[in-house]
Design an enzyme around this catalytic site. Structure first.
Site, PDB file in Angstrom:
ATOM      1  N   CYS A   2       6.893  -2.835   7.897  1.00  9.45           N
ATOM      2  CA  CYS A   2       8.195  -2.288   7.557  1.00  9.45           C
ATOM      3  C   CYS A   2       8.957  -3.284   6.674  1.00  9.45           C
ATOM      4  O   CYS A   2       8.865  -4.493   6.860  1.00  9.45           O
ATOM      5  CB  CYS A   2       9.055  -1.986   8.771  1.00  9.45           C
ATOM      6  SG  CYS A   2       8.331  -0.789   9.882  1.00  9.45           S
ATOM      7  N   TRP A  75       6.110   1.220   8.341  1.00 10.88           N
ATOM      8  CA  TRP A  75       4.718   1.235   8.797  1.00 10.88           C
ATOM      9  C   TRP A  75       4.794   1.653  10.256  1.00 10.88           C
ATOM     10  O   TRP A  75       5.333   0.928  11.088  1.00 10.88           O
ATOM     11  CB  TRP A  75       4.079  -0.143   8.649  1.00 10.88           C
ATOM     12  CG  TRP A  75       2.619  -0.138   8.946  1.00 10.88           C
ATOM     13  CD1 TRP A  75       1.615   0.262   8.116  1.00 10.88           C
ATOM     14  CD2 TRP A  75       1.981  -0.560  10.162  1.00 10.88           C
ATOM     15  NE1 TRP A  75       0.390   0.129   8.739  1.00 10.88           N
ATOM     16  CE2 TRP A  75       0.588  -0.377   9.999  1.00 10.88           C
ATOM     17  CE3 TRP A  75       2.448  -1.057  11.374  1.00 10.88           C
ATOM     18  CZ2 TRP A  75      -0.332  -0.684  10.991  1.00 10.88           C
ATOM     19  CZ3 TRP A  75       1.529  -1.362  12.363  1.00 10.88           C
ATOM     20  CH2 TRP A  75       0.149  -1.184  12.162  1.00 10.88           C
ATOM     21  N   ASN A 101      12.920  -3.823  11.398  1.00  6.52           N
ATOM     22  CA  ASN A 101      11.518  -4.220  11.260  1.00  6.52           C
ATOM     23  C   ASN A 101      11.172  -5.034  12.498  1.00  6.52           C
ATOM     24  O   ASN A 101      11.826  -6.040  12.761  1.00  6.52           O
ATOM     25  CB  ASN A 101      11.345  -5.061   9.987  1.00  6.52           C
ATOM     26  CG  ASN A 101      10.007  -5.775   9.933  1.00  6.52           C
ATOM     27  OD1 ASN A 101       9.012  -5.251  10.413  1.00  6.52           O
ATOM     28  ND2 ASN A 101       9.987  -6.950   9.353  1.00  6.52           N
ATOM     29  N   GLU A 487     -15.991 -11.402   4.323  1.00  5.86           N
ATOM     30  CA  GLU A 487     -14.827 -11.096   3.481  1.00  5.86           C
ATOM     31  C   GLU A 487     -15.161  -9.977   2.489  1.00  5.86           C
ATOM     32  O   GLU A 487     -14.352  -9.081   2.255  1.00  5.86           O
ATOM     33  CB  GLU A 487     -14.364 -12.382   2.774  1.00  5.86           C
ATOM     34  CG  GLU A 487     -13.230 -12.231   1.778  1.00  5.86           C
ATOM     35  CD  GLU A 487     -11.956 -11.611   2.353  1.00  5.86           C
ATOM     36  OE1 GLU A 487     -11.832 -11.461   3.574  1.00  5.86           O
ATOM     37  OE2 GLU A 487     -11.090 -11.243   1.536  1.00  5.86           O
ATOM     38  N   LYS A 491     -13.217  -6.381   2.249  1.00  5.13           N
ATOM     39  CA  LYS A 491     -12.580  -5.888   1.017  1.00  5.13           C
ATOM     40  C   LYS A 491     -13.023  -4.463   0.729  1.00  5.13           C
ATOM     41  O   LYS A 491     -12.217  -3.610   0.392  1.00  5.13           O
ATOM     42  CB  LYS A 491     -12.942  -6.759  -0.196  1.00  5.13           C
ATOM     43  CG  LYS A 491     -12.281  -8.089  -0.358  1.00  5.13           C
ATOM     44  CD  LYS A 491     -10.808  -8.079  -0.639  1.00  5.13           C
ATOM     45  CE  LYS A 491     -10.029  -7.973   0.631  1.00  5.13           C
ATOM     46  NZ  LYS A 491      -9.630  -9.138   1.322  1.00  5.13           N
TER      47      LYS A 491
HETATM   48  O1  M6R Z   1      -0.535 -12.715   6.090  1.00  2.00           O
HETATM   49  P1  M6R Z   1      -1.776 -13.053   6.839  1.00  2.00           P
HETATM   50  O2  M6R Z   1      -2.705 -13.903   6.043  1.00  2.00           O
HETATM   51  O3  M6R Z   1      -1.512 -13.662   8.179  1.00  2.00           O
HETATM   52  O4  M6R Z   1      -2.496 -11.671   7.082  1.00  2.00           O
HETATM   53  C1  M6R Z   1      -3.648 -11.580   7.856  1.00  2.00           C
HETATM   54  C2  M6R Z   1      -4.317 -10.247   7.682  1.00  2.00           C
HETATM   55  O5  M6R Z   1      -3.474  -9.213   8.088  1.00  2.00           O
HETATM   56  C3  M6R Z   1      -4.738  -9.998   6.229  1.00  2.00           C
HETATM   57  O6  M6R Z   1      -5.551 -11.019   5.749  1.00  2.00           O
HETATM   58  C4  M6R Z   1      -5.488  -8.661   6.107  1.00  2.00           C
HETATM   59  O7  M6R Z   1      -6.714  -8.745   6.767  1.00  2.00           O
HETATM   60  C5  M6R Z   1      -5.662  -8.276   4.637  1.00  2.00           C
HETATM   61  N1  M6R Z   1      -5.378  -6.896   4.460  1.00  2.00           N
HETATM   62  C6  M6R Z   1      -7.017  -8.509   4.132  1.00  2.00           C
HETATM   63  O8  M6R Z   1      -7.186  -8.113   2.814  1.00  2.00           O
END
Ligand code: M6R
Length: 614
Positions: A2, A75, A101, A487, A491
């Site tokens: 949010c 969200w 939020n 990773e 993606k």
């Molecule tokens: O802001 P953060 O790095 O803590 O976020 C962690 C995950 O939510 C974030 O990496 C998420 O997995 C992404 N959408 C990956 O592309």
């Protein structure tokens, strides 16, 4: 999760708010809404399910004149995405509007109590409870909005960043935070507030990051005032934003994700700047130099993170163990926080988070600090919660990442972890000066090598057409390439919605090999490292089961080229730097496949950039 925006000033309130919502849309796009205090004293509320553009369509024929306003992009957590669950939420008498939020954990209890007092609820959200509670307190105590907000927040358990506006006092916005971010922008006779600085930066560079427990009183023509929940004045610390507006635009690219992938030579340059010095001979990380004793005496490092940051953390384990010989554990922050962890003052906890706001990672930081560990943050967003709550840390300095799928933040995190490992190794003497110099020499070259890898884009775009309609993918790697495989799979999943699994290549024969057939492409990350011969075997195992193979190999590779259906060649670098180089073709592959499938790569379904709820 949010995004909230607020504005008081002589500018066009609606335009400022909607533009702000677009900037915050990465935080959620299930619904959007806006509350405007009109010059005639009415409080107009407009909401629409879906993206901010739906709200704009809805507002086309509406009265948009306003003196102040607040807005929200959602969200969904409590209650499905719908018009009625969209924020802002209103008090019973329609005089107070609120955006939020976070999560109100005791909302059921509060809701039941308010219902007994005759309150009717119009949504399934936890948030609505807050605005009804504020109204209830205000009426029963005949007090100001500020006092009602303070008293209501004392009764709330949970996380919040809120902005509240009242029809009868159109020149005031009350805002507050606890565990969810809120930034106030101070302009010339105008004040902004937002979940992060992106909606503010084009109007003013002067910002105040609200702290937990602070309540802001934002009034037209009066200086900003901050108080705590007991109404005691708090200091105002005005900071200067380093962000620029061009960082928030697509800059000619069709999507933020593609822009961010192609920015990586520059973002890595920014990340390295001032940290690898004397032509690479020395690595200077202030957070380590300032805390030498901690790093000299450390008996264990525990890395906590979520999602892509966790994958970077797993690479951190390989890097730190190789270069420092300190044992390293890597934990999902969401599991760590409930695992009854055992830590002491010789443990170093490294919290990795792009946003610096991920709720689980923040909770892990709190636990680690309570147990006396030294907590080190690796974050991107300057001024966010994790850098503020940790003992020390390093910013990755890759600029705002807008695409929900993390790309440049991942390579920035891996680069910072590489430099951290080398700096600690340098300090503890586990890396010889010549080893540091050899690594430093390559680190300096990485941005140019990344430019070269990006030259593979046309080849990858072409390749993506062959695999767009594959239903499953396997990503395999060993050693430093295993987290890269994880990773790569993440993606692809998050933006194309194709099922993909990342696996340590050698583990495949213990189960997943059963699913390999002609329909199952495998992406194999196989640079020329010390496990190369081993992964050649794994490639053969896939091949002999008719699986098609896309291999990421080092330039000049011969063996895998013979076996794979497609090879993508990347430049040779020392083993510990291969993840930065090999992850980029995977980012491009997932991007092009998602584009071929006509998916919204910047705002994939069900996701939000910053996960500030559990
Ligand atoms: O802001 P953060 O790095 O803590 O976020 C962690 C995950 O939510 C974030 O990496 C998420 O997995 C992404 N959408 C990956 O592309």
């Amino acid at each position: 999760m949010c995004g909230i925006v607020g504005y008081i000033g002589d500018g066009n309130v609606y335009d400022v708010l909607v533009k702000g919502l677009h900037r915050l849309e990465y935080r959620g796009y299930d619904s959007a809404g806006i509350a405007l205090v009109a010059p005639d004293g009415r409080l107009n509320l407009y909401k629409a399910k879906g993206k901010v553009s739906n709200l704009e369509d809805y507002c086309r024929d509406k009265d948009l004149r306003a003196k102040a306003g607040i807005a929200h992009t959602r969200w969904a957590t409590h209650g499905e995405p719908s018009d009625s669950n969209a924020h802002p939420h209103f008090s019973q008498d329609g005089r107070i509007a609120l955006v939020h939020n976070g999560t109100i954990e005791n909302y059921k209890l509060l809701k039941d109590a308010l219902k007994q007092h005759g309150c009717t609820f119009h949504s399934e959200t936890d948030t609505e409870v807050l605005v009804q509670l504020i109204e209830y307190i205000k009426i029963n105590n005949d007090c100001s909005l500020l006092d009602a907000v303070r008293e209501a927040l004392k009764q709330v358990v949970g996380a919040y960043a809120i902005a509240v506006i009242e029809r009868d006092h159109p020149d005031t916005i009350i805002a507050a935070r606890k565990s969810s971010p809120l930034v106030i922008g101070i302009g010339d006779k105008e004040t902004f507030l937002a979940s992060d600085a992106t909606p503010i930066v084009e109007y003013t560079k002067n910002v105040v990051y609200l702290k937990d427990g602070e309540v802001a009183v934002i009034k037209r023509d009066e200086p900003l005032k901050l108080v705590d929940l007991e109404n005691k004045d708090c200091d105002i610390d005005i900071r200067t934003l380093e962000m620029s507006i061009s960082q928030l635009e697509k800059g000619g690219y069709p999507h933020f994700m593609l822009k961010e992938i192609f920015e990586q030579p520059n973002t890595l340059r920014d990340c390295i700047r001032g940290r690898v010095v004397d032509d690479g001979k020395r690595i200077l990380i202030n957070g380590i130099l300032d805390n030498k004793e901690k790093f000299l005496n450390a008996k264990r490092i525990v890395i906590v993170a979520c999602g892509t940051s966790w994958h970077a953390g797993l690479l951190g384990k390989y890097l730190l163990q190789d270069m420092t010989r300190i044992p390293v554990e890597v934990e999902y922050a969401s599991e760590f926080r409930y695992s009854n962890p055992v830590l002491d003052d010789r443990d170093i906890v490294i919290a990795i988070s792009q946003s610096g706001e991920t709720a689980d990672t923040l909770a892990a930081v709190e636990i680690a600090r309570k147990q006396g560990a030294f907590v080190y943050g690796v974050s991107n967003v300057v001024g966010s919660s994790i850098p503020r709550e940790t003992d020390s840390g390093t910013y990755i300095h890759v600029g705002p990442e807008i695409g929900v799928a993390s790309t440049k933040a991942f390579t920035g995190q891996v680069m910072v972890l590489t430099m951290l490992a080398a700096a600690i190794g340098q300090l503890r003497g586990t890396l010889a000066p010549e080893q540091v110099a050899e690594l430093g020499k390559y680190i300096i070259r990485i941005p140019d090598l990344v430019t070269k890898v990006l030259g593979l884009a046309p080849q990858i775009e072409h390749l993506s057409l062959i695999y767009t309609y594959a239903r499953n993918f396997l990503y395999l790697g060993r050693g430093y390439s295993y987290p890269v495989a994880l990773e790569g799979a993440l993606k692809l999943k998050e933006i194309s919605y194709i099922h993909a699994e990342g696996y340590p290549a050698a583990e495949m024969k213990h189960g997943p090999i059963a699913i390999i057939d002609a329909e199952m492409p495998s992406v194999i990350i196989a640079p020329n490292d010390h496990l190369y011969e081993k992964i050649v075997n794994n490639v053969q195992q896939v091949k002999s089961r008719e699986g098609s193979i896309i291999a990421i190999v080092t330039e000049g590779d011969k063996e895998i080229r013979e076996l794979a259906d497609h090879v993508l060649e990347v430049p040779a670098v020392p083993e510990c730097l291969t993840p930065i180089i090999t992850s980029i073709p995977l980012q491009l592959l997932s991007y092009y496949i998602a584009i071929n499938k006509r998916k919204n790569v910047d705002m994939p379904r069900n996701l939000a950039k910053s996960v500030t709820v559990e």
